[in-house]
Write a protein that holds these residues in place. Structure first.
Motif, PDB file in Angstrom:
ATOM      1  N   VAL A  70      59.026  27.257  36.342  1.00 52.54           N
ATOM      2  CA  VAL A  70      57.906  26.436  35.890  1.00 52.54           C
ATOM      3  C   VAL A  70      56.869  26.321  37.015  1.00 52.54           C
ATOM      4  N   ALA A  71      56.227  27.418  37.283  1.00 53.45           N
ATOM      5  CA  ALA A  71      55.143  27.450  38.273  1.00 53.45           C
ATOM      6  C   ALA A  71      53.831  27.667  37.530  1.00 53.45           C
ATOM      7  N   HIS A  72      52.749  27.264  38.147  1.00 56.56           N
ATOM      8  CA  HIS A  72      51.441  27.431  37.521  1.00 56.56           C
ATOM      9  C   HIS A  72      51.104  28.919  37.425  1.00 56.56           C
ATOM     10  N   PRO A  73      50.693  29.366  36.254  1.00 54.40           N
ATOM     11  CA  PRO A  73      50.304  30.765  36.121  1.00 54.40           C
ATOM     12  C   PRO A  73      48.940  31.012  36.745  1.00 54.40           C
ATOM     13  N   SER A  74      48.718  32.224  37.156  1.00 54.24           N
ATOM     14  CA  SER A  74      47.403  32.630  37.622  1.00 54.24           C
ATOM     15  C   SER A  74      46.810  33.480  36.510  1.00 54.24           C
ATOM     16  N   VAL A  75      45.836  32.925  35.824  1.00 49.35           N
ATOM     17  CA  VAL A  75      45.283  33.599  34.663  1.00 49.35           C
ATOM     18  C   VAL A  75      43.782  33.766  34.858  1.00 49.35           C
ATOM     19  N   ILE A  76      43.316  34.989  34.671  1.00 46.13           N
ATOM     20  CA  ILE A  76      41.886  35.273  34.729  1.00 46.13           C
ATOM     21  C   ILE A  76      41.461  35.755  33.363  1.00 46.13           C
ATOM     22  N   PHE A  77      40.514  35.039  32.774  1.00 41.74           N
ATOM     23  CA  PHE A  77      39.958  35.424  31.481  1.00 41.74           C
ATOM     24  C   PHE A  77      38.642  36.146  31.712  1.00 41.74           C
ATOM     25  N   SER A  78      38.227  36.931  30.736  1.00 41.65           N
ATOM     26  CA  SER A  78      36.994  37.698  30.842  1.00 41.65           C
ATOM     27  C   SER A  78      36.064  37.388  29.686  1.00 41.65           C
ATOM     28  N   THR A  79      34.754  37.499  29.948  1.00 38.34           N
ATOM     29  CA  THR A  79      33.737  37.345  28.915  1.00 38.34           C
ATOM     30  C   THR A  79      32.557  38.241  29.255  1.00 38.34           C
ATOM     31  N   THR A  80      31.734  38.540  28.273  1.00 37.95           N
ATOM     32  CA  THR A  80      30.519  39.316  28.521  1.00 37.95           C
ATOM     33  C   THR A  80      29.290  38.417  28.601  1.00 37.95           C
ATOM     34  N   ASP A  81      29.435  37.114  28.324  1.00 36.99           N
ATOM     35  CA  ASP A  81      28.328  36.163  28.410  1.00 36.99           C
ATOM     36  C   ASP A  81      28.823  34.872  29.057  1.00 36.99           C
ATOM     37  N   LEU A  82      28.862  34.881  30.373  1.00 38.17           N
ATOM     38  CA  LEU A  82      29.423  33.772  31.131  1.00 38.17           C
ATOM     39  C   LEU A  82      28.620  32.482  30.949  1.00 38.17           C
ATOM     40  N   GLU A  83      27.310  32.590  30.963  1.00 41.28           N
ATOM     41  CA  GLU A  83      26.472  31.392  30.822  1.00 41.28           C
ATOM     42  C   GLU A  83      26.732  30.691  29.487  1.00 41.28           C
ATOM     43  N   ALA A  84      26.810  31.461  28.403  1.00 40.41           N
ATOM     44  CA  ALA A  84      27.062  30.873  27.082  1.00 40.41           C
ATOM     45  C   ALA A  84      28.442  30.230  27.037  1.00 40.41           C
ATOM     46  N   ALA A  85      29.445  30.890  27.619  1.00 37.36           N
ATOM     47  CA  ALA A  85      30.808  30.342  27.644  1.00 37.36           C
ATOM     48  C   ALA A  85      30.839  29.044  28.443  1.00 37.36           C
ATOM     49  N   TYR A  86      30.136  29.022  29.561  1.00 32.43           N
ATOM     50  CA  TYR A  86      30.075  27.836  30.416  1.00 32.43           C
ATOM     51  C   TYR A  86      29.473  26.649  29.645  1.00 32.43           C
ATOM     52  N   GLU A  87      28.343  26.894  28.995  1.00 36.02           N
ATOM     53  CA  GLU A  87      27.672  25.833  28.251  1.00 36.02           C
ATOM     54  C   GLU A  87      28.516  25.357  27.062  1.00 36.02           C
TER      55      GLU A  87
END
Length: 124
Positions: A70-87
């Motif tokens: 039970v350790a924290h996973p290291s997960v990297i997600f990807s997107t093609t529109d970071l600004e829209a995802a952030y907002e």
């Protein structure tokens, strides 16, 4: 050889809360759900156009089975529109850190309902 990431297990305090977070706040789809006992389910969620899933597994159940995993996973997600995802995440009440713009790409960290952090980066 390995061709893709199939599943990533996240150990969560409350499976229903975690499921609600990933479906309602991040727009993931429920890919699979099956009861595993009276208070435990196997729950998989993921983006609509991807076969990789997150398994939302009960942290307390896993601690009883094998506390060392039970350790924290290291997960990297990807997107093609970071600004829209952030907002969109901010609008949905997701805790996010400031956007980082580096020579090798832009990214930001966001947090789930249990305070686990994840990185979202923009793919070219």
């Amino acid at each position: 050889m390995i061709e893709k990431i199939g599943k990533i297990t996240l150990y969560v305090k409350d499976q229903k809360e975690a499921k609600d977070f990933w479906l309602d706040k991040l727009g993931f789809e429920l890919k699979f759900e099956q009861p595993m006992g009276p208070n435990l389910s196997w729950i998989e969620v993921g983006p609509s156009d991807d076969n990789t899933t997150l398994v939302l597994y009960s942290k307390s159940a896993m601690e009883q089975q094998d506390p060392s995993v039970v350790a924290h996973p290291s997960v990297i997600f990807s997107t093609t529109d970071l600004e829209a995802a952030y907002e969109k995440m901010k609008a949905n009440g997701v805790k996010v850190e400031e956007m980082q713009k580096m020579p090798y790409g832009s990214m930001f960290i966001f947090f789930d309902q249990d305070g686990n952090n994840y990185l979202l980066r923009e793919d070219a």
